[in-house]
Enzyme design. Structure first.
Site, short mmCIF file in Angstrom:
data_model
loop_
_atom_site.label_atom_id
_atom_site.label_comp_id
_atom_site.label_asym_id
_atom_site.label_seq_id
_atom_site.Cartn_x
_atom_site.Cartn_y
_atom_site.Cartn_z
N ASP A 139 0.85 -1.20 0.00
CA ASP A 139 0.00 0.00 0.00
C ASP A 139 0.89 1.25 0.00
O ASP A 139 1.75 1.41 0.87
CB ASP A 139 -0.89 0.03 1.25
CG ASP A 139 -2.01 -0.99 1.18
OD1 ASP A 139 -2.15 -1.67 0.13
OD2 ASP A 139 -2.76 -1.11 2.17
N GLY B 200 -6.57 -9.71 0.89
CA GLY B 200 -6.32 -11.06 1.39
C GLY B 200 -5.39 -11.04 2.59
O GLY B 200 -5.69 -11.59 3.65
N GLY C 198 -20.68 0.95 6.86
CA GLY C 198 -19.76 1.98 7.38
C GLY C 198 -20.11 2.30 8.84
O GLY C 198 -20.37 1.41 9.64
N ALA C 199 -20.17 3.59 9.15
CA ALA C 199 -20.42 4.02 10.53
C ALA C 199 -21.80 3.58 11.02
O ALA C 199 -22.07 3.54 12.23
CB ALA C 199 -20.29 5.53 10.63
N ASP D 279 -11.90 -5.47 5.83
CA ASP D 279 -11.08 -6.69 5.98
C ASP D 279 -11.16 -7.22 7.41
O ASP D 279 -11.27 -8.42 7.64
CB ASP D 279 -9.63 -6.40 5.60
CG ASP D 279 -9.51 -5.95 4.15
OD1 ASP D 279 -10.32 -6.42 3.33
OD2 ASP D 279 -8.63 -5.13 3.84
O1 RIB Z 1 -9.20 -3.27 1.92
C1 RIB Z 1 -8.07 -2.46 1.99
C2 RIB Z 1 -7.06 -2.89 1.00
O2 RIB Z 1 -7.57 -2.67 -0.30
C3 RIB Z 1 -5.75 -2.14 1.02
O3 RIB Z 1 -4.82 -2.66 1.93
C4 RIB Z 1 -5.30 -2.19 -0.42
O4 RIB Z 1 -4.18 -3.00 -0.63
C5 RIB Z 1 -6.51 -2.69 -1.22
O5 RIB Z 1 -6.35 -3.99 -1.57
#
Ligand code: RIB
Length: 309
Positions: free
Chosen positions: A15, A43, A222-223, A252
């Site tokens: 990132d 992932g 979201g919120a 995630d």
């Molecule tokens: O969900 C966030 C992620 O989306 C980030 O870390 C970026 O790499 C994208 O895949």
């Protein structure tokens, strides 16, 4: 207590996070305050989140033969994730996500790179890993062909599949019919169904996807928390008011926590409620992986909001 065994099949990205006061308009150049290179990828983020909660976690994926790839592998090692099933593709570059962060919110462009090199034949190398899993957790930053193949294989072994349909794309019904839990946010749900899920068609959009064969849909709001359908009734699980530093990886953390609780056979309401707490904590820190909370932190948070875990 049982230790959940979670297998994540998905992406690893470096990132590149640029911070600024606001998002630039199209065609505009603005000055930012900071640029950082940190491990990410949906992932890998989900794998880190699951491992921090205490799951035995295995990642199946691909990185390039460059220094970014090595850094991403080290991040998995640092979090105790089994990465023997992450292949290194010397001829490819590691996946990159360009993340623009302003006021805690973000916009992201992903260049898949080596993530695209994870092929169905690679999945075949890890039958034993898939057979040992309680939950298979998968997203859409690898090729759709590989996603379909992996889900089909997981179902042939009777495994529970959680599909996080991000980034969203139109999906074949054959795949939808095999998914046990799908976790679109509102905009992803809109794209998957052609409905105004960000407006007043949330419920009908969820029902549409279930009618096409997905067993359970949990929509992150979201919120505002999250929503899921049970016995044709929409249940809303509220979010938590927390100081937001960075929403990257919030989805995630939610997916990993959901998978973790489903592996422990929690009912869906309890699983979603646990995931809501984990994702509330994740947004209070900078960085997708750095913000993933430990189980101890989740317990402390649950006590502070006087909620169950
Ligand atoms: O969900 C966030 C992620 O989306 C980030 O870390 C970026 O790499 C994208 O895949």
């Amino acid at each position: 207590m049982k230790v959940p065994n979670i297998v994540v099949i998905g992406s690893l990205n470096m990132d590149i996070v640029i911070e600024a006061d606001r998002q630039p308009k199209l065609g505009e150049t603005i000055l930012g305050s900071k640029a950082q290179f940190i491990p990410g990828g949906k992932g890998a983020n989900q794998a880190v989140a699951a491992a921090r909660l205490g799951a035995k976690t295995t990642m199946i994926g691909a990185v390039g033969g460059d220094s970014f790839g090595q850094e991403l592998l080290k991040a998995l090692d640092d979090n105790g994730i089994d990465r023997h099933a992450v292949k290194i593709v010397d001829s490819s570059s590691t996946g990159i996500a360009s993340i623009f962060l302003a006021s805690g919110d973000n916009s992201i462009v992903v260049v898949q790179g080596a993530n695209q090199d994870l092929l169905p034949k690679d999945i075949d190398l890890y039958d034993d890993v898939i057979q040992a899993a309680d939950i298979i957790l998968i997203q859409l930053e690898i090729s759709l062909e590989t996603v379909c193949y992996a889900v089909n294989k997981a179902k042939s072994y009777g495994k529970t599949v959680v599909l996080n349909p991000a980034p969203a794309q139109v999906l074949p019904d054959e795949l939808l019919r095999q998914v046990d839990y799908m976790t679109p946010n509102r905009s992803e749900l809109g794209l998957l169904t052609g409905r105004d899920a960000e407006g007043d068609e949330l419920e009908i959009a969820i029902q549409d996807l279930m009618d096409r064969g997905v067993a359970n849909i949990i929509t992150t709001l979201g919120a505002d928390g999250s929503a899921f359908m049970d016995h044709h009734k929409l249940h809303m699980i509220p979010g938590y008011k927390v100081p937001v530093m960075d929403t990257t990886g919030a989805g995630d953390s939610f997916n990993a926590a959901l998978a973790y609780s489903l592996a422990l056979d929690l009912d869906l309401e309890k699983a979603v409620s646990f995931a809501a707490k984990v994702s509330a904590l994740a947004v209070t820190k900078f960085g997708a992986q750095a913000g993933m909370p430990t189980m101890e932190a989740v317990h402390q948070f649950a006590a502070s909001v006087k909620g169950d875990i």
